[in-house]
Design an enzyme around this catalytic site. Structure first.
Site, PDB file in Angstrom:
ATOM      1  N   SER A  11       0.975  -1.501  -0.759  1.00  0.00           N
ATOM      2  CA  SER A  11      -0.193  -0.107  -0.227  1.00  0.00           C
ATOM      3  C   SER A  11       0.818   1.248  -0.112  1.00  0.00           C
ATOM      4  O   SER A  11       0.096   1.987  -0.622  1.00  0.00           O
ATOM      5  CB  SER A  11      -0.297  -0.028   1.071  1.00  0.00           C
ATOM      6  OG  SER A  11      -0.446   0.340   2.413  1.00  0.00           O
ATOM      7  N   TYR A 156      17.105  -6.778  12.329  1.00  0.00           N
ATOM      8  CA  TYR A 156      17.212  -6.441  11.097  1.00  0.00           C
ATOM      9  C   TYR A 156      17.643  -7.589   9.913  1.00  0.00           C
ATOM     10  O   TYR A 156      16.910  -7.982   9.403  1.00  0.00           O
ATOM     11  CB  TYR A 156      16.495  -5.279  10.665  1.00  0.00           C
ATOM     12  CG  TYR A 156      16.678  -4.675   9.004  1.00  0.00           C
ATOM     13  CD1 TYR A 156      14.927  -4.629   8.647  1.00  0.00           C
ATOM     14  CD2 TYR A 156      16.691  -4.797   8.105  1.00  0.00           C
ATOM     15  CE1 TYR A 156      14.763  -4.830   6.874  1.00  0.00           C
ATOM     16  CE2 TYR A 156      16.610  -4.164   6.707  1.00  0.00           C
ATOM     17  CZ  TYR A 156      15.560  -3.560   6.528  1.00  0.00           C
ATOM     18  OH  TYR A 156      15.377  -4.043   5.095  1.00  0.00           O
TER      19      TYR A 156
END
Length: 250
Positions: A11, A156
């Protein structure tokens, strides 16, 4: 026959750029979102609801992923390409990043769940359809930090490094079904929500040390993803392609 791509976290940011790149080359697009329905719906309105659908699912939740796959297949008939782009709960903030001694295993687990478990759920959910059609292209988003950790984003980077091994094992197993599996590892992107906390000093250091003298943009990475996820990229599998202006070289 028109092909269909599913983009997780599609999105906004890099995901939205990937959606737009595939739309430009004629693909139907399934825009997965977790929180930002308004942005996903806006993309659908721009592309057209005959060519795009926005579907909510937390990629860490297998039931939600399976429901998303079911709805996507009902609308478009096939899912030919999957892009594992969703990033769950991480900001590239060199000031707020914990040192290793401050980290808890839960910090690592959160990124492993968002990156590795998310890709596991999505790929396994669509795999039967790909095997049935003897065709599929899977592209996951990595990072050049696994090779050159200019900032030690421990949890991460560890999860993204694991994603490369995961993808190469899949490439070996799934090639006989006509399915390719690759990773695109971008440099730090300027600018997305995830990199909005990155200090100007970090961006400046990257720019000065990059042969192209520029910081990588979401569009730079999205173009490579669209290449590897469409017909021109059919000859590549098991690859980790780095898009960072030459900051790291393989």
């Amino acid at each position: 026959m028109v092909k269909t791509v599913l983009v997780t976290g599609g999105s906004r940011g890099l995901g939205a750029q990937i959606v737009n790149q595939f739309s430009k080359i004629g693909y139907n697009v399934v825009i997965n979102y977790y929180q930002h329905q308004n942005l996903a719906d806006r993309l659908v309105s721009q592309i057209g609801d005959d060519k795009a659908i926005a579907l909510k699912a937390d990629v860490r939740n297998r039931q939600e992923v399976d429901r998303m796959t079911e709805l996507a297949l009902k609308k478009f008939g096939s899912i030919d390409t999957v892009v594992n782009n969703a990033l769950v709960g991480f900001k590239f903030d060199p000031i707020a990043q914990k040192s290793f001694i401050e980290l808890k295993w839960d910090d690592y687990q959160a990124q492993l769940d968002g990156t590795l478990k998310g890709a596991f759920n999505v790929i396994q959910s669509v795999l039967s359809s790909m095997i049935k059609h003897h065709f599929g292209q899977i592209v996951s988003i990595g990072t050049n930090l696994y090779q050159n950790p200019v900032v030690a984003y421990h949890q991460y980077t560890t999860a993204k490094a694991a994603l490369i091994g995961f993808s190469r094992n899949l490439a070996v197993e799934l090639g006989k079904y006509g399915i390719t599996v690759n990773v695109v590892s971008g440099g730090l992107l300027k600018t997305t929500d995830a990199s909005s906390a990155t200090t100007p000093e970090v961006f400046k250091m990257i720019q000065e040390n990059t042969p192209l003298r520029k910081v990588t943009t979401p569009e730079d990475v999205a173009k490579m993803v669209a290449f590897l996820g469409s017909e021109p990229g059919r000859g590549l599998t098991g690859q980790n392609v780095t898009v960072d202006g030459g900051l790291t070289m393989n």
